[in-house]
Design an enzyme around this catalytic site. Structure first.
Site, PDB file in Angstrom:
ATOM      1  N   ASP A   1       0.857  -1.271   0.018  1.00 24.18           N
ATOM      2  CA  ASP A   1       0.038  -0.023   0.074  1.00 24.18           C
ATOM      3  C   ASP A   1       0.905   1.252   0.038  1.00 24.18           C
ATOM      4  OD1 ASP A   1      -1.737  -1.923   0.213  1.00 24.18           O
ATOM      5  OD2 ASP A   1      -2.788  -1.240   2.103  1.00 24.18           O
TER       6      ASP A   1
ATOM      7  N   LYS B   1      -6.460  -4.960  -3.216  1.00 22.09           N
ATOM      8  CA  LYS B   1      -7.262  -5.706  -1.841  1.00 22.09           C
ATOM      9  C   LYS B   1      -8.290  -4.675  -1.300  1.00 22.09           C
ATOM     10  CE  LYS B   1      -3.490  -4.379   1.259  1.00 22.09           C
ATOM     11  NZ  LYS B   1      -4.415  -3.634   2.334  1.00 22.09           N
TER      12      LYS B   1
ATOM     13  N   CYS C   1      -2.116  -2.474   7.724  1.00 20.82           N
ATOM     14  CA  CYS C   1      -2.040  -3.376   6.643  1.00 20.82           C
ATOM     15  C   CYS C   1      -0.600  -4.346   6.643  1.00 20.82           C
ATOM     16  CB  CYS C   1      -2.170  -2.665   5.330  1.00 20.82           C
ATOM     17  SG  CYS C   1      -3.912  -1.873   5.410  1.00 20.82           S
TER      18      CYS C   1
END
Ligand code: TIU
Length: 221
Positions: free
Chosen positions: A25, A130, A163
Site C-alpha cells: 500500500d 485488496k 496493513c
C-alpha cells in the site's frame, strides 16, 4: 541455496528463489498530502521515511530476480465491495468514495489510489488490489505465492500496525516465514510502529522476524 539474514529474535535462512518481497500500500492516498491518510487526521510525512529504504531493497531484490509484489488498498467505483461498516466512519466528506484532491478516496482507477511514482511497479510485477487491510483477504495473492513456490516473504510498506501487520499475521497462519525490515515500514504513530515490530519478534518470533534493509541487502549481495 540458503542465505542467512541477520534478524531478531534470531538469524533466519531464506532461499531467495523461494522468497518474495511484498510492498504493501505505498499509495498516494496514504503518503501524499490531501489523501485518505491525511483525511483521517494523520501526519503523512511520517510515512516518507520508508520510501528510500524500500527503493534500495527493491533494487537488490530485482538484481537477484526475486519475485516482487505490490498491493493497493481500494474499492470498486460503485463501492459494492466496500462494507458499510468500513465506509460509514468519520466525516462524510472524507470517507472512502468521497471526492478528494487526488480523485475519489481509495477508489480503484483514481490517481490517489495508485502507487507513488518513486516506487512504481516494473512491468511484469504483480499488483494485488485488496479491499481489506490484509493482502490475502479476497485476493489471489495466496494462489500466486503457491504457484511461484514461495516459502518466505519480506514484507514492507505502510502502515506497520495496520496493513503490514494484518498481512504478516495472515501469511504466518498460511505457513510463510515473514521477515519485516523495520526501516521499510512506517506508521502515522511512531509508538505503534515500534510496538508492531516488537509484537512480531516477541515470543521467539511469534509472527516472524524483524531485520532491516541494509542487513537484507548485504546478505543478498
Ligand atoms: N489508516 C492506516 O493506518 N492504514 C490504512 O488504512 N491502511 C494501510 O495501513 N494500508
Amino acid at each position: 541455496m540458503v542465505t542467512m539474514i541477520e534478524a531478531e529474535p534470531e538469524a533466519i535462512g531464506i532461499n531467495p528463489e523461494r522468497t518474495a518481497v511484498i510492498v504493501i500500500d505505498m499509495q498516494r492516498d496514504f503518503l501524499e498530502p490531501g489523501g485518505f491518510g491525511e483525511s483521517l487526521g494523520n501526519d503523512v510525512s511520517l510515512l516518507g521515511a520508508a520510501v528510500a529504504p524500500i527503493k534500495a531493497l527493491l533494487g537488490g531484490a530485482r538484481e537477484k530476480r526475486m519475485l516482487v509484489i505490490h498491493t493497493r488498498e481500494g474499492h470498486r467505483p460503485d463501492l459494492t465491495d466496500a462494507p458499510k461498516a468500513k465506509v460509514e466512519r468519520g466525516d462524510p466528506s472524507t470517507r472512502i468514495g468521497a471526492s478528494g484532491p487526488m480523485g475519489r478516496i481509495l477508489i480503484r482507477g483514481e490517481a490517489g489510489h495508485d502507487i507513488i511514482p518513486d516506487l512504481y511497479p516494473l512491468a511484469g510485477e504483480p499488483v494485488i488490489d485488496k479491499p481489506g487491510k490484509g493482502a490475502f483477504y479476497a485476493t489471489d495473492l495466496y494462489s500466486i505465492l503457491l504457484h511461484k513456490g514461495i516459502e518466505s516473504l519480506i514484507v514492507c510498506g505502510v502502515t506497520t500496525e495496520v496493513c503490514v501487520h494484518t498481512t504478516v499475521r495472515e501469511a504466518n497462519d498460511r505457513g510463510f516465514r515473514c521477515i519485516v525490515p523495520a526501516d521499510c515500514c512506517a506508521s502515522y504513530f511512531p509508538e505503534f510502529h515500534e510496538m508492531g515490530l516488537r509484537m512480531i519478534k516477541a515470543q521467539g518470533g511469534i509472527f516472524g522476524w524483524v531485520s532491516d534493509s541494509k542487513k537484507i541487502l548485504s546478505a543478498l549481495a
